[in-house]
Design an enzyme around this catalytic site. Structure first.
Site, short mmCIF file in Angstrom:
data_model
loop_
_atom_site.label_atom_id
_atom_site.label_comp_id
_atom_site.label_asym_id
_atom_site.label_seq_id
_atom_site.Cartn_x
_atom_site.Cartn_y
_atom_site.Cartn_z
N GLU A 108 -49.92 11.46 19.44
CA GLU A 108 -50.44 12.71 18.87
C GLU A 108 -51.04 13.61 19.95
OE1 GLU A 108 -49.52 13.49 16.06
OE2 GLU A 108 -48.99 11.55 15.21
N CYS B 75 -39.52 5.41 23.64
CA CYS B 75 -40.42 6.43 24.21
C CYS B 75 -41.63 6.61 23.31
CB CYS B 75 -39.69 7.76 24.37
SG CYS B 75 -40.75 9.10 25.01
#
Length: 217
Positions: free
Chosen positions: A168, A183
């Site tokens: 985030e 990833c």
């Protein structure tokens, strides 16, 4: 005659050393002035959050981002964000509150709560989520609520938590979801299995993008 020559040599040596010291001092001072200040990331607990969780998050952020991480004092969850029909809090409103509350000296602010949070997804008004980050914004918010499901042990839970937090934060730096499997910026698509499969680090392409973004800040 001999004494005069000796004095002259001593004076020259002193002047040379003094000049060298002054040059080094100026270079060090110039380096300190020209160096960019370290990115500052604030962690904002929302409601009651266990201290161990906050410590794990702080260390997890510092491991991935070259940043100074500061833990802020707890704030109560805002009543305006509460969505009574589902007994949880709206993440978009929490982002607005985090932006308004947080001192501008912080580059980013990470809201952490142990209650359930939600956001609108497509035609679904109230969709439970792990976290929400504002692209190219300052705030993001993460909930531990859904990260506990099916966890093997506390370490497994902490690994999930740190991945979601750094994911985030990546959004706030302008990184979008990445198609590369493993990833850190891979789209979880609402399933915890995707989070578990992530490496906890950025792929090569995302690392380059992040580096370029940080240069511009």
């Amino acid at each position: 005659m001999y004494l005069k020559k000796t004095e002259s040599r001593i004076n020259n040596t002193f002047l040379w050393k003094t000049g060298l010291f002054m040059t080094i001092a100026i270079l060090v001072l110039s380096s300190c002035i020209s160096a960019k200040p370290k990115v500052q990331i604030a962690i904002q607990p929302l409601g009651n959050v266990r201290s161990q969780i906050l410590t794990v998050i702080k260390l997890g952020i510092e491991k991935v981002y070259d940043a100074k991480v500061v833990l802020l004092h707890k704030r109560n969850l805002p009543k305006a964000a509460y969505y009574k029909p589902r007994w949880r809090y709206r993440a978009d409103i929490l982002l607005d509150k985090l932006e308004a509350w947080t001192d501008k000296k912080y580059t980013k602010v990470v809201g952490i709560t142990e209650v359930d949070i939600s956001a609108t997804k497509g035609n679904i008004y109230d969709w439970g989520i792990f976290g929400l980050g504002q692209i190219n914004g300052r705030p993001c918010v993460i909930s531990t609520f859904r990260l506990k499901r099916g966890m093997k042990n506390t370490k497994h839970f902490y690994n999930r938590l740190v991945k979601v937090v750094n994911h985030e934060i990546g959004h706030t730096f302008g990184l979008w979801h990445c198609p590369v499997k493993g990833c850190l910026m891979q789209d979880a698509r609402g399933t915890i299995r995707t989070v578990d499969s992530e490496s906890g680090d950025f792929c090569k392409a995302c690392k380059i993008k992040l580096k370029d973004i940080l240069k511009q800040n």
